[in-house]
Design a protein around this motif. Structure first.
Motif, PDB file in Angstrom:
ATOM      1  N   LEU A 264      39.380  41.171  36.943  1.00 29.67           N
ATOM      2  CA  LEU A 264      38.673  40.123  37.688  1.00 29.67           C
ATOM      3  C   LEU A 264      37.773  40.728  38.757  1.00 29.67           C
ATOM      4  CD1 LEU A 264      38.232  37.129  38.451  1.00 29.67           C
ATOM      5  CD2 LEU A 264      40.297  37.282  39.852  1.00 29.67           C
ATOM      6  N   GLY A 265      38.295  41.703  39.487  1.00 33.04           N
ATOM      7  CA  GLY A 265      37.502  42.356  40.526  1.00 33.04           C
ATOM      8  C   GLY A 265      36.335  43.142  39.964  1.00 33.04           C
ATOM      9  N   LEU A 266      36.549  43.788  38.814  1.00 36.03           N
ATOM     10  CA  LEU A 266      35.464  44.549  38.193  1.00 36.03           C
ATOM     11  C   LEU A 266      34.316  43.633  37.794  1.00 36.03           C
ATOM     12  CD1 LEU A 266      34.585  47.356  37.270  1.00 36.03           C
ATOM     13  CD2 LEU A 266      35.754  46.943  35.100  1.00 36.03           C
ATOM     14  N   LEU A 267      34.635  42.504  37.199  1.00 32.83           N
ATOM     15  CA  LEU A 267      33.602  41.530  36.853  1.00 32.83           C
ATOM     16  C   LEU A 267      32.945  40.948  38.104  1.00 32.83           C
ATOM     17  CD1 LEU A 267      35.466  39.718  33.950  1.00 32.83           C
ATOM     18  CD2 LEU A 267      33.375  41.069  33.727  1.00 32.83           C
ATOM     19  N   ALA A 268      33.717  40.805  39.177  1.00 31.56           N
ATOM     20  CA  ALA A 268      33.154  40.308  40.431  1.00 31.56           C
ATOM     21  C   ALA A 268      32.183  41.312  41.034  1.00 31.56           C
ATOM     22  CB  ALA A 268      34.274  39.986  41.418  1.00 31.56           C
ATOM     23  N   VAL A 269      32.410  42.605  40.818  1.00 35.14           N
ATOM     24  CA  VAL A 269      31.462  43.626  41.270  1.00 35.14           C
ATOM     25  C   VAL A 269      30.105  43.398  40.606  1.00 35.14           C
ATOM     26  CG1 VAL A 269      30.886  46.088  41.143  1.00 35.14           C
ATOM     27  CG2 VAL A 269      33.179  45.375  41.837  1.00 35.14           C
TER      28      VAL A 269
ATOM     29  N   ASP B 152      24.957  35.410  36.828  1.00 36.13           N
ATOM     30  CA  ASP B 152      25.124  35.842  35.440  1.00 36.13           C
ATOM     31  C   ASP B 152      26.323  35.123  34.828  1.00 36.13           C
ATOM     32  OD1 ASP B 152      25.204  37.032  33.014  1.00 36.13           O
ATOM     33  OD2 ASP B 152      25.426  39.087  33.733  1.00 36.13           O
ATOM     34  N   LEU B 153      26.056  34.055  34.108  1.00 39.19           N
ATOM     35  CA  LEU B 153      27.117  33.284  33.466  1.00 39.19           C
ATOM     36  C   LEU B 153      27.465  33.821  32.085  1.00 39.19           C
ATOM     37  CD1 LEU B 153      26.145  29.611  34.426  1.00 39.19           C
ATOM     38  CD2 LEU B 153      27.519  31.286  35.683  1.00 39.19           C
ATOM     39  N   SER B 154      26.824  34.904  31.672  1.00 39.59           N
ATOM     40  CA  SER B 154      27.124  35.502  30.368  1.00 39.59           C
ATOM     41  C   SER B 154      28.124  36.642  30.474  1.00 39.59           C
ATOM     42  CB  SER B 154      25.835  36.027  29.727  1.00 39.59           C
ATOM     43  OG  SER B 154      25.302  37.125  30.473  1.00 39.59           O
ATOM     44  N   ALA B 155      28.600  36.951  31.689  1.00 36.93           N
ATOM     45  CA  ALA B 155      29.415  38.149  31.899  1.00 36.93           C
ATOM     46  C   ALA B 155      30.691  38.149  31.070  1.00 36.93           C
ATOM     47  CB  ALA B 155      29.749  38.294  33.389  1.00 36.93           C
TER      48      ALA B 155
ATOM     49  N   ASP C 216      36.771  31.959  38.048  1.00 36.21           N
ATOM     50  CA  ASP C 216      37.546  32.827  38.945  1.00 36.21           C
ATOM     51  C   ASP C 216      36.656  33.921  39.532  1.00 36.21           C
ATOM     52  OD1 ASP C 216      39.760  31.338  38.379  1.00 36.21           O
ATOM     53  OD2 ASP C 216      40.656  32.772  37.000  1.00 36.21           O
ATOM     54  N   ILE C 217      35.756  34.450  38.721  1.00 35.29           N
ATOM     55  CA  ILE C 217      34.838  35.496  39.197  1.00 35.29           C
ATOM     56  C   ILE C 217      33.948  34.946  40.311  1.00 35.29           C
ATOM     57  CG2 ILE C 217      32.938  37.024  38.540  1.00 35.29           C
ATOM     58  CD1 ILE C 217      34.089  36.881  35.653  1.00 35.29           C
ATOM     59  N   ILE C 218      33.351  33.796  40.057  1.00 42.09           N
ATOM     60  CA  ILE C 218      32.484  33.184  41.067  1.00 42.09           C
ATOM     61  C   ILE C 218      33.282  32.844  42.311  1.00 42.09           C
ATOM     62  CG2 ILE C 218      30.951  31.239  41.554  1.00 42.09           C
ATOM     63  CD1 ILE C 218      30.293  31.145  38.569  1.00 42.09           C
ATOM     64  N   LEU C 219      34.523  32.393  42.126  1.00 46.86           N
ATOM     65  CA  LEU C 219      35.385  32.071  43.262  1.00 46.86           C
ATOM     66  C   LEU C 219      35.634  33.306  44.120  1.00 46.86           C
ATOM     67  CD1 LEU C 219      37.232  30.171  44.830  1.00 46.86           C
ATOM     68  CD2 LEU C 219      39.039  30.659  43.170  1.00 46.86           C
ATOM     69  N   VAL C 220      35.931  34.441  43.492  1.00 43.01           N
ATOM     70  CA  VAL C 220      36.161  35.684  44.237  1.00 43.01           C
ATOM     71  C   VAL C 220      34.929  36.054  45.058  1.00 43.01           C
ATOM     72  CG1 VAL C 220      36.415  38.191  43.970  1.00 43.01           C
ATOM     73  CG2 VAL C 220      37.933  36.639  42.725  1.00 43.01           C
TER      74      VAL C 220
ATOM     75  N   VAL D 119      36.750  33.745  26.432  1.00 36.52           N
ATOM     76  CA  VAL D 119      35.433  33.209  26.793  1.00 36.52           C
ATOM     77  C   VAL D 119      35.546  31.749  27.205  1.00 36.52           C
ATOM     78  CG1 VAL D 119      33.105  32.714  25.946  1.00 36.52           C
ATOM     79  CG2 VAL D 119      34.244  34.844  25.293  1.00 36.52           C
ATOM     80  N   ASN D 120      36.483  31.035  26.609  1.00 38.19           N
ATOM     81  CA  ASN D 120      36.653  29.610  26.898  1.00 38.19           C
ATOM     82  C   ASN D 120      37.675  29.350  28.001  1.00 38.19           C
ATOM     83  OD1 ASN D 120      34.836  28.839  24.805  1.00 38.19           O
ATOM     84  ND2 ASN D 120      36.474  29.175  23.302  1.00 38.19           N
ATOM     85  N   SER D 121      38.116  30.401  28.685  1.00 36.81           N
ATOM     86  CA  SER D 121      39.082  30.256  29.769  1.00 36.81           C
ATOM     87  C   SER D 121      38.345  29.995  31.086  1.00 36.81           C
ATOM     88  CB  SER D 121      39.935  31.519  29.887  1.00 36.81           C
ATOM     89  OG  SER D 121      39.161  32.601  30.402  1.00 36.81           O
ATOM     90  N   THR D 122      39.115  29.992  32.182  1.00 32.23           N
ATOM     91  CA  THR D 122      38.524  29.761  33.505  1.00 32.23           C
ATOM     92  C   THR D 122      38.125  31.069  34.189  1.00 32.23           C
ATOM     93  OG1 THR D 122      40.707  29.810  34.576  1.00 32.23           O
ATOM     94  CG2 THR D 122      39.894  27.665  33.804  1.00 32.23           C
ATOM     95  N   LEU D 123      38.103  32.172  33.442  1.00 34.49           N
ATOM     96  CA  LEU D 123      37.832  33.472  34.051  1.00 34.49           C
ATOM     97  C   LEU D 123      36.486  33.498  34.762  1.00 34.49           C
ATOM     98  CD1 LEU D 123      38.573  36.420  34.576  1.00 34.49           C
ATOM     99  CD2 LEU D 123      37.670  36.991  32.304  1.00 34.49           C
ATOM    100  N   LEU D 124      35.459  32.910  34.161  1.00 31.87           N
ATOM    101  CA  LEU D 124      34.136  32.928  34.777  1.00 31.87           C
ATOM    102  C   LEU D 124      34.161  32.248  36.144  1.00 31.87           C
ATOM    103  CD1 LEU D 124      31.116  33.562  34.594  1.00 31.87           C
ATOM    104  CD2 LEU D 124      30.804  31.386  33.403  1.00 31.87           C
TER     105      LEU D 124
END
Length: 326
Positions: free
Chosen positions: A50-55, A67-70, A249-253, A242-247
């Motif tokens: 999660l943190g790596l994607l947030a970087v 970037d919503l395609s991450a 969560d990234i924006i939230l971080v 891809v269909n989870s809430t991960l994206l």
């Protein structure tokens, strides 16, 4: 400008860090097993990808984009890479082709935003949907693609220096390299200038459009790295993520950590404190056995509040509204 979102005594970064400390102390007192070494390791492990994607997201947002395609790039590039390995391709062939595909989608995202003037939120949403649909329908045979037996990813998943998963060190290293890039290189300073005022940056002679390309390419390659880390940890890549809430969560971080969506401010410290707070919160809710649907509701509420506060603290200027970056 290059570090925290503000330098005052009550900057958002410091408030979030204080909240993380308070939540950690309360959880340690109230929740059985929270302070167990295995659970503490679980917390830092859970926020590594999660943190790596947030970087990656932070670099894009600081430059006034999104970037919503991450997550789609993360999951589908890793799954395609593993599929090629399982089909008998050599390591270098599989990785080279997957990396070329990631480079292509990063360039497409950057081109759509920088040269075609497509708002980033729509360009990356569309490209992410395309990547998911194309790879799942044409390039891989199942939702979950396993790591081949004996592959280096399988071995990486078992590496735990000092009892800490290797993914944590990768996240820390990526955050440090991103900090060096933003703080000490002219290209990093250009990201801040563009986020602060893209028109002024262009008038200064900063190559705004090539810099947009660079940011989305960097984001795409960091997403690939996050996908490989996920595969190493789970010994497979399940594309349903891809269909989870991960994206979200990234924006939230990123947002709760103090990086303004209007661009031009924030840094890697904001990413780290945001990831720590969200990691502790998610772990506490898991120990309390809060159902996923309510966890998602809580996180969505926090994200909505954070965005509203961000819009009040960092109002979008007229130029931003006209440009339509996010």
């Amino acid at each position: 400008m290059l570090g925290a979102s503000a330098h005052g005594a009550w900057s958002q970064e410091r408030i979030v860090l204080a909240l993380a400390v308070v939540l950690f102390v309360i959880s340690g007192i109230a929740l059985p097993g929270f302070l167990a070494p295995a659970n503490l390791i679980s917390i830092v492990h859970s926020v590594s990808v999660l943190g790596l994607l947030a970087v990656a997201m932070a670099i894009v947002i600081i430059g006034r984009g999104i970037d919503l395609s991450a997550v789609a790039i993360m999951a589908m590039s890793a799954a395609w890479y593993l599929q090629m390995l399982n089909d008998g391709w050599s390591e270098w062939q599989a990785f080279g082709i997957a990396a070329a595909g990631v480079l292509a989608i990063g360039l497409v995202n950057g081109f759509l935003v920088a040269y075609a003037d497509v708002p980033a939120i729509f360009a990356t949403l569309a490209s992410g949907s395309f990547v998911f649909g194309f790879v799942r329908s044409r390039l891989i045979t199942q939702d979950a693609v396993p790591v081949p037996a004996g592959h280096w990813l399988e071995q990486l998943g078992g590496v735990h220096p000092f009892g800490i998963p290797a993914e944590v060190f990768v996240f820390a290293g990526a955050a440090f390299l991103a900090y060096l890039f933003l703080r000490f290189t002219k290209w990093g300073r250009y990201v801040y200038y563009m986020g602060d005022n893209a028109m002024a940056a262009r008038n200064m002679g900063i190559p705004v459009r090539p810099m947009n390309l660079l940011r989305y390419v960097i984001s795409a390659f960091i997403s690939l790295g996050a996908g490989l880390l996920t595969a190493a940890s789970l010994h497979s890549m399940n594309t349903r993520i891809v269909n989870s809430t991960l994206l979200y969560d990234i924006i939230l971080v990123v947002v709760i950590g103090g990086i303004g969506l209007s661009g031009g401010k924030g840094g890697m410290r904001n990413v780290i404190v945001g990831a720590v707070l969200i990691g502790i919160m998610k772990n506490a809710m898991t120990i309390l056995d809060v159902p996923d649907i309510y966890q998602n509701l809580i996180k969505a509420t926090i994200l909505l509040i954070a965005i509203v506060i961000d819009s009040l603290v960092n109002p979008r200027d007229e130029q931003t509204a006209q440009q339509g970056d996010i």
